[in-house]
Design a protein around this motif. Structure first.
Motif, short mmCIF file in Angstrom:
data_model
loop_
_atom_site.label_atom_id
_atom_site.label_comp_id
_atom_site.label_asym_id
_atom_site.label_seq_id
_atom_site.Cartn_x
_atom_site.Cartn_y
_atom_site.Cartn_z
N THR A 25 45.08 25.29 45.62
CA THR A 25 43.23 26.00 46.51
C THR A 25 42.38 25.66 45.70
O THR A 25 42.99 24.84 44.74
CB THR A 25 43.24 27.79 45.86
N HIS A 26 41.30 25.92 46.00
CA HIS A 26 40.05 25.08 44.77
C HIS A 26 39.93 25.04 43.96
O HIS A 26 39.41 24.47 43.07
CB HIS A 26 38.51 25.86 45.73
N LEU A 27 40.56 26.45 43.45
CA LEU A 27 40.88 26.94 41.34
C LEU A 27 41.69 26.07 41.62
O LEU A 27 41.97 26.56 39.94
CB LEU A 27 40.11 28.13 41.82
N GLY A 28 42.86 25.44 42.14
CA GLY A 28 44.15 25.24 41.04
C GLY A 28 45.24 25.97 41.58
O GLY A 28 45.39 26.22 43.40
N SER A 29 46.39 25.61 41.42
CA SER A 29 47.65 26.30 41.57
C SER A 29 47.18 28.01 42.34
O SER A 29 46.74 28.33 42.10
CB SER A 29 48.50 26.06 40.97
N PHE A 30 47.69 28.21 43.28
CA PHE A 30 48.15 29.89 43.61
C PHE A 30 48.45 30.63 43.01
O PHE A 30 48.01 31.91 42.60
CB PHE A 30 48.72 30.04 45.12
N ARG A 31 49.72 30.06 42.18
CA ARG A 31 49.83 30.96 41.26
C ARG A 31 49.32 31.07 40.29
O ARG A 31 48.34 32.17 39.13
CB ARG A 31 50.79 29.85 40.39
N LYS A 32 48.33 30.40 39.73
CA LYS A 32 47.07 30.31 39.12
C LYS A 32 46.37 31.35 39.26
O LYS A 32 45.17 31.94 38.25
CB LYS A 32 45.99 29.11 38.13
N VAL A 33 45.94 31.74 40.47
CA VAL A 33 44.52 32.47 40.42
C VAL A 33 44.85 33.66 41.87
O VAL A 33 44.32 34.70 42.47
CB VAL A 33 43.15 31.84 41.01
N ARG A 34 46.54 33.76 41.37
CA ARG A 34 47.24 34.75 42.48
C ARG A 34 46.05 36.00 42.16
O ARG A 34 45.80 36.88 43.88
CB ARG A 34 48.69 34.90 42.40
N ASN A 35 46.32 37.09 41.83
CA ASN A 35 46.31 38.11 41.49
C ASN A 35 44.28 38.20 42.04
O ASN A 35 44.29 39.70 42.71
CB ASN A 35 46.26 39.03 40.60
N ALA A 36 44.09 37.55 42.35
CA ALA A 36 42.72 37.46 42.25
C ALA A 36 41.88 37.15 43.67
O ALA A 36 40.96 37.66 43.92
CB ALA A 36 41.81 36.90 41.59
N PHE A 37 43.10 37.03 44.51
CA PHE A 37 42.66 36.62 46.23
C PHE A 37 41.61 37.80 46.67
O PHE A 37 40.69 37.42 47.22
CB PHE A 37 43.59 36.36 46.72
N PRO A 38 41.74 39.19 46.93
CA PRO A 38 40.86 40.50 47.01
C PRO A 38 39.67 40.02 46.20
O PRO A 38 38.42 40.31 47.38
CB PRO A 38 41.79 41.43 46.57
N LEU A 39 39.08 39.60 45.51
CA LEU A 39 38.01 39.62 44.39
C LEU A 39 37.37 38.97 45.28
O LEU A 39 35.99 38.97 45.33
CB LEU A 39 38.53 39.31 43.45
N MET A 40 37.40 37.80 45.46
CA MET A 40 36.78 36.02 46.13
C MET A 40 37.01 36.61 47.50
O MET A 40 35.70 36.56 48.02
CB MET A 40 37.88 34.82 45.67
N THR A 41 37.98 37.12 47.73
CA THR A 41 37.88 37.21 49.92
C THR A 41 36.81 38.51 49.80
O THR A 41 36.02 38.64 51.27
CB THR A 41 38.77 37.35 50.47
N VAL A 42 36.84 39.52 49.08
CA VAL A 42 35.76 40.97 49.61
C VAL A 42 34.07 40.83 48.50
O VAL A 42 33.35 40.44 49.19
CB VAL A 42 36.10 41.56 48.52
#
Length: 828
Positions: free
Chosen positions: A424-441
């Motif tokens: 992802t733009h901020l590293g592996s999907f593993r590293k930032v996986r749980n913040a996906f809803p925060l970023m898209t909302v």
């Protein structure tokens, strides 16, 4: 003489050694502007005060540089006065609200109130870094142990479908899912909050010897400790740290109708028209997926389906009936969409299995024709720009009122461990996986706010993460099953979510997957088993921050359940009308959230020092006055066991699982047990019978009523009977006073939409009840706004048995006040 000299010499050497060790220990930390830095147990450790009541702890392997910018935390450290003292191996940092002890020998950090009361300890040697290769990047898996008191209770960590309230002795694997929304923030009955600032898959586990957070990826251990004095104060600290919750428009608190899905423009508009024709209140309708056409055009954000030929007219028609429209948007795109074609060459898509899995509308998915749908990378600001560009052009420009952001966790189907290695733009999907809803909302919210302040942001979303309250989003509990057990699960799920500092939450009223109730019953709406479950779920939903009926398999519009004069129909109308009568109370509670960091759905442990409510999972307060005890067990029909989940529920063979039941009249009176918390007296909402707290009672129930109790000392405004939230001004409100204790309530009013309230365009009127003198004082109005009511009537009722009960409409008032904004008092 010689022996004496040698003895003195040894003492000198020993003292010198002790002095040297003491000097070394004294030099073993460095005071900073925010706190201190030190080296403990082969780690670099930093303690930073963010405010007098909030402290941040950063730990990393010694000498390993890292850079951490929080996705959740928006607060910058404020200049905080603190002192540092050392006693032996322990260095104490003290602000005006909090004491932090750092043991330079063991590495343990402990937290205390200013008065010296122990709050929380790290376990000795409780920090651990394990080498980890994260998709080619050298980093660590991290683990931190804490020691909890035997008798304290903890709550939060987002929404779980466990059916339990307390998190003690729980093991929770936190990876965002359809019906589980994880927020790594917890609160304690000891009056503190703890935020574990990490976005990778994380396990929380509470064992008798310790509680721990363990995350798959972390360059550092990074957590925040906040002292709040109570659960409300700890939640306020988390919002101070991660952002305040803005106001929603008044219309969002009315009744919402939806289903999976309205298949044409005419059907959608026709539902609103039918509600107006029947005189049943409605404020909003929701258009679910596939208005864009086929699955290869998934989430095109455009009306490409020929059944929606005039979308602007459709929106205008709904608005002309004084209703609002929100529409389904997703976080993934089909390969034939403009968004996909623009994002793919720029590396802005994440190639893993998501919904839908086939380009064809069949179940099970036909894998010979894969949909090619891929989630986008919301961590990339450029991708968020493209997302908004098409949303703005295709939908926002039409005047659509809000967004239903489905699959915002997102759906991750056919999971492979290698999926976490995706970049992802901020590293592996593993590293930032749980913040996906925060970023898209957050991407939608920030863009819409920049585009317009005329319409408050309203986002209905399926997932959440720490800090999401700042984005104007209400999270629903996902594609939950239509069953009594699922209904029971929703109460503690919503309460823990609310105690995670995110105050707006709701569910699919009736449960999403309802196919099991159709066998032998046509569309299922005449099946007494579903009717009973639906009515009880609706009654619960009336006391959540958003009252929204939705599901698949069985239609949910009121006219499908019968007609006026029939028991189930009338029970539905009564519940919707009750919701609307409480809008002044609910909107004021919403202001309490924005202005005072309050919480609308309140676990009883937040307000009562009563051991019996510490793990109570079937009752709660709605606002600070109304105790809600939903009926969560079948009383008239067999409690059908329904087994399906967010994946198997789409298999329509499940329709055959239900057993046909005999016709039911629903006219018998039933009963249920209710516990009234100690520390208050309570008024039965329906009868005004006054009952002392601290006891369990047997409450008579009917199909159209659930147990509701009002806390003594409450003042509750009731609004007029309306068809939609803003139909009538609040110039003639009923004010009910429930005696037995002193009380206070602040009525909040503004322009109902837009952001002028942030500039001071609102008014408040505070009502105070003096129990000793039996006097109600209506305070001087504060503030003003365009369209404010200058002169109004307050019809006062002192709640006594048989008077001012249940629904509004009485004319048996104790006093009527003409109010022009000046203070007035009346004796009752």
């Amino acid at each position: 003489m010689k022996n004496a000299f040698l003895s003195r010499n040894r003492q000198y050497i020993l003292l010198l050694a002790l002095f040297s060790f003491s000097s070394l220990a004294a030099q073993n930390y460095q005071k900073t502007a925010l706190g201190l830095k030190t080296k403990l147990q082969y780690m670099d450790v930093e303690v930073q005060f963010y405010s007098p009541g909030i402290v941040r702890i950063l730990k990393s392997p010694e000498g390993v540089a890292f850079k951490k910018e929080s996705l959740s935390v928006t607060k910058k450290p404020q200049q905080t006065k603190f002192t540092i003292q050392q006693k032996g191996d322990v260095v104490s940092l003290k602000s005006e609200k909090l004491k932090v002890d750092v043991d330079l020998k063991s590495g343990k950090i402990a937290y205390y109130t200013i008065a010296g009361g122990a709050l929380l300890n790290e376990a000795a040697s409780g920090s651990k870094f394990t080498d980890f290769d994260d998709a080619g990047s050298k980093t660590y898996s991290i683990n931190q142990l804490f020691v909890l008191d035997k008798d304290e209770a903890i709550y939060g960590l987002g929404q779980q479908q466990r059916g339990k309230l307390s998190l003690r002795n729980a093991k929770i694997n936190m990876v965002q899912g359809n019906v589980d929304d994880y927020v790594p923030f917890l609160v304690s009955t000891k009056g503190y909050g703890l935020f574990w600032d990490n976005y990778s898959p994380t396990t929380f586990e509470d064992k008798p010897e310790s509680a721990s957070f363990k995350s798959e990826v972390g360059d550092c251990i990074d957590y925040y400790f906040m002292v709040g004095g109570n659960i409300d104060g700890s939640i306020a600290g988390m919002r101070e740290l991660t952002g305040q919750a803005p106001m929603f428009p008044l219309w969002t608190f009315g009744y919402w109708q939806s289903k999976e899905r309205y298949k044409s423009q005419d059907e959608l508009v026709g539902v609103v028209s039918k509600y107006r024709e029947l005189g049943v209140p409605l404020d909003g309708i929701i258009q679910d997926w596939q208005y864009w056409g086929n699955n290869y055009l998934w989430n095109a954000m455009d009306f490409l389906n020929p059944e929606f030929p005039q979308p602007k007219k459709m929106v205008d028609d709904i608005h002309n009936m004084n209703a609002h429209l929100i529409i389904s948007i997703w976080n993934s795109f089909g390969p034939q969409t403009k968004q996909f074609r623009e994002m793919q060459p720029k590396g802005m898509l994440l190639n893993f299995g998501t919904w839908p899995q086939s380009g064809l509308e069949t179940w099970p998915p036909n894998r010979d024709y894969p949909s090619g749908v891929q989630p986008y990378d919301p961590y990339n600001p450029g991708a968020r720009d493209i997302y908004w560009k098409y949303l703005n052009k295709g939908l926002f420009s039409l005047g659509i009122d809000g967004w239903w952001m489905d699959s915002s966790e997102p759906d991750h189907l056919d999971f492979k461990p290698s999926d976490f290695d995706l970049k992802t733009h901020l590293g592996s999907f593993r590293k930032v996986r749980n913040a996906f809803p925060l970023m898209t909302v957050g991407g939608v919210s920030e863009h819409q706010r920049a585009a317009s302040a005329d319409k408050r942001i309203f986002i209905l979303t399926r997932s959440a993460f720490a800090g999401q309250q700042r984005y104007g989003a209400n999270t629903w509990s996902g594609d939950v099953n239509s069953s009594w057990q699922s209904l029971r699960n929703q109460i503690p799920a919503g309460l823990n979510f609310s105690m995670s500092a995110i105050p707006y939450w709701n569910t699919d009223i009736g449960g999403f997957f309802a196919g099991a109730y159709k066998r032998g019953w046509g569309d299922g709406t005449k099946n007494p088993s579903f009717q009973e479950l639906y009515v009880r779920w609706l009654q619960f939903g009336a006391f959540t921050p958003m009252m929204r009926s939705h599901g698949t398999d069985i239609p949910r519009e009121i006219y499908n359940f019968g007609k006026k004069g029939e028991t189930i129909y009338d029970a539905i109308v009564k519940t919707i009308d009750l919701r609307y009568s409480l809008l002044p109370y609910i909107y004021s509670a919403s202001w309490d959230i924005t202005n005072n960091q309050s919480t609308m759905m309140r676990a009883l442990v937040m307000d009562f020092n009563d051991k019996k409510v510490v793990d109570m999972n079937n009752e709660y307060l709605f606002g600070k006055s109304i105790l809600v005890a939903p009926v969560v067990n079948a009383q008239y029909t067999p409690e059908t066991i329904v087994k399906s989940n967010e994946e198997t529920g789409w298999n329509k063979d499940n329709d055959a699982n239900g057993a046909k039941v005999q016709a039911v009249t629903f006219t018998q009176a039933k009963s249920t047990k209710v516990y009234l918390p100690e520390g208050a007296a309570w008024f039965d909402f329906w009868t005004n019978e006054k009952i002392n707290g601290g006891q369990e009672i047997e409450k008579a129930t009917t199909i159209d009523e659930i147990p509701l109790y009002i806390k003594a000392g409450s003042i509750i405004p009731f609004g007029p009977k309306v068809q939609y939230a803003t139909e009538k001004k609040w110039d003639n409100l009923e004010i009910r006073v429930y005696p037995g204790a002193n009380g206070e309530f602040t009525l909040y009013e503004d322009e109902n939409d837009n952001y002028n309230y942030e500039k001071g365009a609102y008014s408040t009127i505070t009502f105070k009840w003096n129990e000793q003198t039996k006097t109600l004082t209506v305070g001087k109005r504060k503030g003003d706004f365009k369209g404010m009511i200058k002169n109004r009537t307050f019809n006062i009722i002192l709640a006594t048995k048989g008077k001012g009960t249940g629904m509004t409409g009485t004319t048996n008032f104790d006093k009527t006040i003409s109010y022009d904004g000046k203070e007035k008092s009346v004796k009752l």
